[in-house]
Scaffold this motif. Structure first.
Motif, PDB file in Angstrom:
ATOM      1  N   VAL A 121       0.835  -1.208   0.000  1.00  0.00           N
ATOM      2  CA  VAL A 121       0.000   0.000   0.000  1.00  0.00           C
ATOM      3  C   VAL A 121       0.863   1.248   0.000  1.00  0.00           C
ATOM      4  CG1 VAL A 121      -1.690   1.315   1.320  1.00  0.00           C
ATOM      5  CG2 VAL A 121      -1.945  -1.158   1.108  1.00  0.00           C
ATOM      6  N   ARG A 122       1.911   1.239   0.806  1.00  0.00           N
ATOM      7  CA  ARG A 122       2.833   2.383   0.865  1.00  0.00           C
ATOM      8  C   ARG A 122       3.451   2.647  -0.507  1.00  0.00           C
ATOM      9  NH1 ARG A 122       7.863   3.573   4.665  1.00  0.00           N
ATOM     10  NH2 ARG A 122       9.314   4.468   3.159  1.00  0.00           N
ATOM     11  N   THR A 123       3.891   1.580  -1.165  1.00  0.00           N
ATOM     12  CA  THR A 123       4.511   1.736  -2.483  1.00  0.00           C
ATOM     13  C   THR A 123       3.525   2.325  -3.481  1.00  0.00           C
ATOM     14  OG1 THR A 123       5.980  -0.141  -2.054  1.00  0.00           O
ATOM     15  CG2 THR A 123       5.682   0.520  -4.348  1.00  0.00           C
ATOM     16  N   ILE A 124       2.291   1.828  -3.466  1.00  0.00           N
ATOM     17  CA  ILE A 124       1.264   2.336  -4.384  1.00  0.00           C
ATOM     18  C   ILE A 124       0.989   3.812  -4.115  1.00  0.00           C
ATOM     19  CG2 ILE A 124      -1.166   2.156  -5.032  1.00  0.00           C
ATOM     20  CD1 ILE A 124      -0.947  -0.857  -4.526  1.00  0.00           C
TER      21      ILE A 124
ATOM     22  N   ARG B 232       3.918   5.906  -5.339  1.00  0.00           N
ATOM     23  CA  ARG B 232       3.898   5.993  -6.796  1.00  0.00           C
ATOM     24  C   ARG B 232       2.799   6.960  -7.258  1.00  0.00           C
ATOM     25  NH1 ARG B 232       6.453   1.649  -9.408  1.00  0.00           N
ATOM     26  NH2 ARG B 232       8.412   1.319  -8.265  1.00  0.00           N
ATOM     27  N   GLY B 233       1.654   6.914  -6.567  1.00  0.00           N
ATOM     28  CA  GLY B 233       0.575   7.831  -6.915  1.00  0.00           C
ATOM     29  C   GLY B 233       0.966   9.281  -6.690  1.00  0.00           C
ATOM     30  N   LEU B 234       1.634   9.550  -5.559  1.00  0.00           N
ATOM     31  CA  LEU B 234       2.094  10.914  -5.283  1.00  0.00           C
ATOM     32  C   LEU B 234       3.127  11.359  -6.307  1.00  0.00           C
ATOM     33  CD1 LEU B 234       2.466  10.776  -1.386  1.00  0.00           C
ATOM     34  CD2 LEU B 234       0.725  12.008  -2.697  1.00  0.00           C
ATOM     35  N   LEU B 235       4.038  10.454  -6.656  1.00  0.00           N
ATOM     36  CA  LEU B 235       5.048  10.783  -7.664  1.00  0.00           C
ATOM     37  C   LEU B 235       4.394  11.078  -9.009  1.00  0.00           C
ATOM     38  CD1 LEU B 235       8.005  11.029  -8.462  1.00  0.00           C
ATOM     39  CD2 LEU B 235       8.037   8.554  -8.893  1.00  0.00           C
ATOM     40  N   HIS B 236       3.382  10.259  -9.357  1.00  0.00           N
ATOM     41  CA  HIS B 236       2.658  10.485 -10.609  1.00  0.00           C
ATOM     42  C   HIS B 236       1.988  11.852 -10.600  1.00  0.00           C
ATOM     43  CE1 HIS B 236      -0.951  10.305 -13.187  1.00  0.00           C
ATOM     44  NE2 HIS B 236      -0.168   9.614 -14.010  1.00  0.00           N
TER      45      HIS B 236
END
Length: 343
Positions: free
Chosen positions: A143-146, A149-153
């Motif tokens: 969940v943390r990774t997702i 990645r969402g914040l980076l996107h």
């Protein structure tokens, strides 16, 4: 996300109640687990209010220390029932600590849980607790990774939006300033030549320079405000005036209805820059413009494209055409240059 796991606190609380300790110790143990839940929830809320990544870590560490101390107090009161707090320590650590630190906390909690379930006869039937800790670690890490990645996107999307807006503004300002300054310069030259021989015509040219300057100012303001557009009929008329001022005969289309309305704005921008380039660089005597349903051809009889470099103007045209899904081609018209845009 971390609050989902709170439902499983019912099991360690039940373990406290069934621990066989005195009533005061049991009440204290249950109360500490309630406090534990409150601190756990507060930790996630504090994380959401953090203003930076460093602030997240600082707040997270403070709450992790508090939760660890509560687990130690529960252990001193009711013994091995404190093992139920391990998965919550792991869940919070995964969201607030750097990954290496979160993995370290997970390993420590996993070792302590395994040791307690091994040496305590009361926890003989709870061998699966180590698996629960590991499962929580894996799920929260995913969940943390997702989320990261969402914040980076989102950050990259925001940067691309800013970059696209900067490019749009640069194209619009270049097209407006380049075209209008070219027209103003030509009219100023004409006025200077006519000043002695035809003062009335010279005054007219100077008056048109003033009109063009005010028009350019309004267009720059519109470009900065993001509302700048172009009309094909206006650009045809403007092209005729600019070419006439430069002494270039203009062969312009009369029927604009053949152009698909969806393509008129893009073709109007292309026409503006193409005519500006003809006036500036071609040394031509004739310029011919042909329009189709989804195409524009600008052809002159000047020096040709040999040695032509793609400057800001032509690059801006190519970007507009590419954004519209079209193609731009510049070729030798023998003599002269031919620019063809197809959408």
């Amino acid at each position: 996300m971390g609050g989902v796991w709170l439902v499983f606190l019912a099991f360690p609380i039940a373990g406290v109640v069934d621990s066989g300790e005195s009533r005061p110790r049991i009440i204290a143990g249950v109360a500490l687990y309630v406090v534990f839940a409150g601190v756990y929830i507060r930790g996630f809320r504090a994380m959401s209010r953090a203003v930076s990544r460093a602030d997240v870590v600082r707040r997270g560490v403070a709450h992790l220390v508090a939760l660890t101390l509560i687990c130690v107090m529960i252990h001193l009161l009711v013994g091995s029932a404190s093992v139920g707090g391990g998965p919550y320590l792991v869940a919070l650590a995964m969201f607030v600590l750097p990954m290496w630190a979160a993995v370290g906390v997970t390993v420590v909690v996993l070792l302590v849980t395994t040791w307690l379930t091994t040496v305590s006869s009361e926890l003989a039937d709870t061998w699966y607790l180590s698996g629960v800790v590991l499962l929580v670690a894996v799920v929260t890490a995913v969940v943390r990774t997702i989320e990261r990645r969402g914040l980076l996107h989102d950050e990259l999307a925001a940067e691309l939006t800013v970059s696209a807006e900067r490019d749009r503004l640069a194209r619009d300002v270049h097209d407006v300033i380049g075209h209008t300054l070219t027209a103003m310069s030509l009219k100023a030259d004409v006025a200077e030549r006519l000043l002695d021989t035809d003062p009335e015509r010279a005054r007219q040219e100077i008056a048109e320079v003033g009109v063009l300057s005010r028009q350019a100012l309004a267009e720059v303001r519109a470009a900065v405000g993001g509302i700048r557009s172009a009309r094909l009929d206006d650009e045809i008329a403007s092209a005729e005036r600019v070419l006439a001022s430069a002494g270039i005969a203009a062969d312009m289309p009369k029927d604009l209805s053949v152009v698909d309305p969806r393509h008129r704005v893009v073709l109007a921008w292309v026409l503006r820059e193409a005519v500006t380039n003809v006036v500036r660089h071609s040394d031509a005597s004739v310029c011919r413009v042909v329009l189709g349903p989804a195409s524009l051809t600008v052809e002159d009889d000047g020096r040709g494209p040999s040695g032509l470099r793609e400057g800001n103007g032509l690059r801006g045209v190519r970007e507009r055409v590419d954004a519209a899904g079209g193609a731009l081609r510049v070729s030798d018209a023998s003599p002269g240059t031919r620019l063809v845009v197809t959408l």
